[in-house]
Design an enzyme around this catalytic site. Structure first.
Site, PDB file in Angstrom:
ATOM      1  N   ASN A 169      91.659  18.902  23.864  1.00  0.00           N
ATOM      2  CA  ASN A 169      90.923  18.825  25.124  1.00  0.00           C
ATOM      3  C   ASN A 169      89.739  17.869  24.975  1.00  0.00           C
ATOM      4  O   ASN A 169      89.112  17.800  23.924  1.00  0.00           O
ATOM      5  CB  ASN A 169      90.397  20.191  25.560  1.00  0.00           C
ATOM      6  CG  ASN A 169      89.895  20.129  26.987  1.00  0.00           C
ATOM      7  OD1 ASN A 169      90.691  20.022  27.923  1.00  0.00           O
ATOM      8  ND2 ASN A 169      88.576  20.145  27.166  1.00  0.00           N
ATOM      9  N   ARG A 174      77.167  18.322  28.908  1.00  0.00           N
ATOM     10  CA  ARG A 174      75.867  17.836  28.422  1.00  0.00           C
ATOM     11  C   ARG A 174      75.419  18.606  27.180  1.00  0.00           C
ATOM     12  O   ARG A 174      75.794  19.761  26.970  1.00  0.00           O
ATOM     13  CB  ARG A 174      74.825  17.981  29.517  1.00  0.00           C
ATOM     14  CG  ARG A 174      74.505  19.441  29.805  1.00  0.00           C
ATOM     15  CD  ARG A 174      73.173  19.581  30.521  1.00  0.00           C
ATOM     16  NE  ARG A 174      72.813  20.965  30.657  1.00  0.00           N
ATOM     17  CZ  ARG A 174      72.887  21.659  31.795  1.00  0.00           C
ATOM     18  NH1 ARG A 174      73.323  21.092  32.896  1.00  0.00           N
ATOM     19  NH2 ARG A 174      72.518  22.922  31.815  1.00  0.00           N
ATOM     20  N   TRP A 187      79.289  23.919  27.816  1.00  0.00           N
ATOM     21  CA  TRP A 187      80.574  24.045  28.510  1.00  0.00           C
ATOM     22  C   TRP A 187      80.521  25.289  29.373  1.00  0.00           C
ATOM     23  O   TRP A 187      80.256  26.389  28.911  1.00  0.00           O
ATOM     24  CB  TRP A 187      81.764  24.020  27.561  1.00  0.00           C
ATOM     25  CG  TRP A 187      81.666  24.736  26.252  1.00  0.00           C
ATOM     26  CD1 TRP A 187      81.132  25.955  26.004  1.00  0.00           C
ATOM     27  CD2 TRP A 187      82.177  24.245  24.993  1.00  0.00           C
ATOM     28  NE1 TRP A 187      81.256  26.273  24.683  1.00  0.00           N
ATOM     29  CE2 TRP A 187      81.902  25.235  24.039  1.00  0.00           C
ATOM     30  CE3 TRP A 187      82.851  23.081  24.595  1.00  0.00           C
ATOM     31  CZ2 TRP A 187      82.279  25.083  22.706  1.00  0.00           C
ATOM     32  CZ3 TRP A 187      83.215  22.948  23.267  1.00  0.00           C
ATOM     33  CH2 TRP A 187      82.920  23.943  22.355  1.00  0.00           C
ATOM     34  N   ASP A 279      69.723  19.312  37.433  1.00  0.00           N
ATOM     35  CA  ASP A 279      71.179  19.206  37.456  1.00  0.00           C
ATOM     36  C   ASP A 279      71.706  18.433  38.657  1.00  0.00           C
ATOM     37  O   ASP A 279      70.950  18.064  39.554  1.00  0.00           O
ATOM     38  CB  ASP A 279      71.782  20.621  37.422  1.00  0.00           C
ATOM     39  CG  ASP A 279      72.927  20.715  36.435  1.00  0.00           C
ATOM     40  OD1 ASP A 279      73.802  19.834  36.464  1.00  0.00           O
ATOM     41  OD2 ASP A 279      72.936  21.670  35.634  1.00  0.00           O
TER      42      ASP A 279
HETATM   43  C1  LIG Z   1      77.893  13.296  34.201  1.00  0.00           C
HETATM   44  C2  LIG Z   1      78.630  14.596  34.131  1.00  0.00           C
HETATM   45  C3  LIG Z   1      78.071  15.667  33.470  1.00  0.00           C
HETATM   46  C4  LIG Z   1      78.732  16.884  33.380  1.00  0.00           C
HETATM   47  N1  LIG Z   1      78.149  17.918  32.703  1.00  0.00           N
HETATM   48  C5  LIG Z   1      78.828  19.077  32.560  1.00  0.00           C
HETATM   49  C6  LIG Z   1      78.279  20.141  31.794  1.00  0.00           C
HETATM   50  O1  LIG Z   1      77.187  20.045  31.257  1.00  0.00           O
HETATM   51  N2  LIG Z   1      79.011  21.272  31.653  1.00  0.00           N
HETATM   52  C7  LIG Z   1      80.245  21.413  32.216  1.00  0.00           C
HETATM   53  O2  LIG Z   1      80.882  22.445  32.031  1.00  0.00           O
HETATM   54  N3  LIG Z   1      80.780  20.437  32.980  1.00  0.00           N
HETATM   55  C8  LIG Z   1      80.105  19.263  33.144  1.00  0.00           C
HETATM   56  N4  LIG Z   1      80.655  18.258  33.890  1.00  0.00           N
HETATM   57  C9  LIG Z   1      81.957  18.461  34.549  1.00  0.00           C
HETATM   58  C10 LIG Z   1      83.091  18.392  33.545  1.00  0.00           C
HETATM   59  O3  LIG Z   1      83.041  17.217  32.804  1.00  0.00           O
HETATM   60  C11 LIG Z   1      84.451  18.470  34.256  1.00  0.00           C
HETATM   61  O4  LIG Z   1      84.540  19.731  34.876  1.00  0.00           O
HETATM   62  C12 LIG Z   1      85.635  18.274  33.310  1.00  0.00           C
HETATM   63  O5  LIG Z   1      86.823  18.464  34.034  1.00  0.00           O
HETATM   64  C13 LIG Z   1      85.589  19.241  32.157  1.00  0.00           C
HETATM   65  O6  LIG Z   1      86.702  19.051  31.308  1.00  0.00           O
HETATM   66  P1  LIG Z   1      87.731  20.243  31.101  1.00  0.00           P
HETATM   67  O7  LIG Z   1      88.436  20.420  32.432  1.00  0.00           O
HETATM   68  O8  LIG Z   1      88.646  19.757  30.032  1.00  0.00           O
HETATM   69  O9  LIG Z   1      86.938  21.438  30.713  1.00  0.00           O
HETATM   70  C14 LIG Z   1      79.997  17.034  33.991  1.00  0.00           C
HETATM   71  C15 LIG Z   1      80.564  15.945  34.658  1.00  0.00           C
HETATM   72  C16 LIG Z   1      79.899  14.741  34.741  1.00  0.00           C
HETATM   73  C17 LIG Z   1      80.546  13.598  35.461  1.00  0.00           C
HETATM   74 MN   LIG Z   2      90.782  19.722  30.025  1.00  0.00          MN
END
Ligand SMILES: Cc1cc2nc3c(=O)[nH]c(=O)nc-3n(C[C@H](O)[C@H](O)[C@H](O)COP(=O)(O)O)c2cc1C
Ligand SMILES: [Mn+2]
Length: 501
Positions: A169, A174, A187, A279
């Site tokens: 994955n 952040r 996460w 945020d």
């Molecule tokens: C700039 C940016 C920052 C992000 N920060 C976070 C974060 O701190 N925590 C989080 O859970 N998702 C964050 N996201 C959203 C996740 O990257 C997004 O939900 C992504 O699909 C997560 O990957 P996953 O589906 O494999 O868990 C952020 C997205 C962006 C574009």
């Molecule tokens: Mn994923």
């Protein structure tokens, strides 16, 4: 072909007049935020800060901050063309003739060629710092907003493997810097990296890639189903596989062409108070327990570039990462709900607060069916408010949507209140994670739905329209496009300012 790494991307941006190098010394503590906030809101260029205060590495920011740059990143004219490529594979039909068979095979090959490739060496390991030599203080990590207690790494691609089945994955989460060798890992509750961590006994190896080609960086933010590797999506969208090398201290592969990689581990039961953080909701999210990431190695290119992004009150740079997802995932949404014509997640709705969707309505209750389906579909399930309109309504024209939401809605009959999961960061509900949902059926109603005979919408005949088109010069009336004072004109103008610069 889209850029292979961050350098090729920066070179492309520079050739296209889309990047400004800032030689002046600028402080990653708040000062960069104020500069980039003004630049993003003005639709300005990507910025390469060559002299961030207190660090050797330059800082790249606002690489995604306009639709044009987002399209450049994907090597496409429009984001809908990227979606078309995805649709081509999702909507594959059994081939009938020889030509179609060949085309089908080409499409299948494009999937096979998307798989990441392992290589022996990568520039990201030109410099290897281990153990005590690791120092995150070397990097120009930004403290973004005045209420943030520490610097945050904001544009990471966090790599884990599911301990149960080994699937990879990559997520963008952040990371608040705690000290030279530790950070938090933010996460959230619905995310795949967190699920990998929760499935682990003891500790989980984690690698964090910083400074990637733009498509791979985007892919880390894409809401793929858990078992699908984001690096495969990146390879498919780029038309070339992501190259990986073995990590130096972890049993994980890392992007060979990244600028910087942090390797390390997270313990199952080691939590600390992360945040607050300014945020993308436009508010500070309160401090909350999140796991601690221990860095065992920092590897990088000799002249590494550090990538960053600022989120905050919309619109910010991340608006375009979200819009890319909206466009690219439309074919996947349609694969489940073919009645959907289009949808729009307004930037001001920070993506989970509002979804406008147009449908080809075919039966009584159809709009309600679509609402409930969206509330059950991947990350769209977190959507707080859904507005359903008929097929001919332009979901991207918010004044038009408001017109139908007013004209076609009897609140007593057409508003749905439901309950379900909400975004981790939503501060409005009584309790975190779960609360109310609002659905508004703004479609024309059928008799079975309890409507009187529905009136006809006013339209001019095509014949008269054609005649006036043909004869416009004869009338001697000069109209300047985009300067009208109807609400629709005002709306599209502010939209253009918001999105289309
Ligand atoms: C700039 C940016 C920052 C992000 N920060 C976070 C974060 O701190 N925590 C989080 O859970 N998702 C964050 N996201 C959203 C996740 O990257 C997004 O939900 C992504 O699909 C997560 O990957 P996953 O589906 O494999 O868990 C952020 C997205 C962006 C574009
Ligand atoms: Mn994923």
């Amino acid at each position: 072909m889209p850029p292979k790494d961050l350098r090729e991307w920066i070179a492309l941006l520079e050739r296209e007049g889309e990047l400004v190098r800032v030689a002046a010394e600028v402080d990653p503590d708040l000062e960069v935020t104020e500069i980039v906030d003004r630049t993003v809101k003005a639709g300005g260029p990507a910025l390469l800060f060559e002299n961030p205060k207190g660090a050797r590495q330059p800082l790249l920011i606002n690489q995604f901050g306009t639709e044009r740059r987002m399209c450049l990143a994907f090597g496409a004219e429009r984001l809908d063309d990227v979606a078309g490529k995805v649709a081509g594979v999702l909507e594959m039909q059994p081939p009938s003739g020889l030509l179609e068979k060949v085309r089908g095979l080409q499409k299948l090959k494009s999937i096979a060629d998307s798989l990441p490739q392992t290589v022996r060496r990568g520039p990201v390991q030109e410099v290897v710092l281990r153990g005590d030599d690791v120092d995150l203080g070397l990097l120009p990590v930004q403290r973004c907003w005045p209420g943030d207690p520490a610097p945050f790494i904001t544009l990471p691609a966090v790599i884990t493997r599911d301990p149960r089945d080994g699937t990879r994955n990559v997520g963008m989460y952040r990371m608040q810097v705690i000290d030279r060798r530790t950070t938090f890992m933010h996460w959230q509750i619905h995310k795949d990296g967190r699920a990998d961590w929760l499935a682990t006994d003891g500790r989980i190896p984690v690698a964090v890639a910083l400074g990637l080609d733009p498509v791979t960086a985007y892919s880390a933010s894409a809401p793929l189903p858990k078992h699908i590797d984001e690096l495969m999506l990146a390879g498919f969208l780029r038309g070339a596989p992501v190259e990986l090398v073995q990590g130096v201290t972890v049993d994980l592969e890392v992007p060979a062409n990244a600028e910087i990689v942090l390797e390390g581990f997270i313990e199952k039961d080691e939590l600390g108070n992360e945040g607050p953080f300014g945020d993308h909701t436009g508010y500070y999210t309160a401090a909350e327990p999140f796991p601690v990431f221990h860095v065992t190695a920092l590897t990088m290119r000799r002249d590494a570039i550090y990538p960053s992004i600022v989120v905050g009150k919309p619109p910010q740079e991340d608006a375009w990462l979200g819009k890319a997802t909206e466009r690219i995932f439309l074919p996947a949404v349609r694969a489940t709900l073919p009645e959907i014509v289009d949808y729009d997640l307004p930037v001001a709705g920070v993506f989970h607060n509002c979804c406008i969707v147009s449908i080809r309505k075919a039966f009584p209750g159809h709009a309600h069916k679509v609402m409930h389906a969206i509330w059950g579909l991947g990350m769209l399930s977190l959507t707080k408010c859904i507005v359903v309109v008929d097929a001919h309504v332009d979901v991207h024209d918010y004044a038009q949507v408001l017109f139908y939401a007013g004209a076609n809605v009897d609140p007593e009959r057409d508003v749905v209140l439901a309950r379900g999961p909400l975004d981790h960061l939503d501060h409005a509900p009584e309790r975190q994670f779960v609360g109310g949902k609002l659905g508004i059926d703004a479609t024309a109603k059928l008799p079975e739905e309890g409507a009187r005979p529905w009136p006809e919408e006013i339209e001019m005949t095509p014949e008269i329209r054609d005649r006036v088109d043909r004869r416009w010069a004869d009338y001697g009336i000069e109209l300047v496009p985009g300067t009208g004072n109807s609400s629709i004109d005002q709306n599209s103008r502010s939209l253009r300012q918001l999105l289309r610069r």
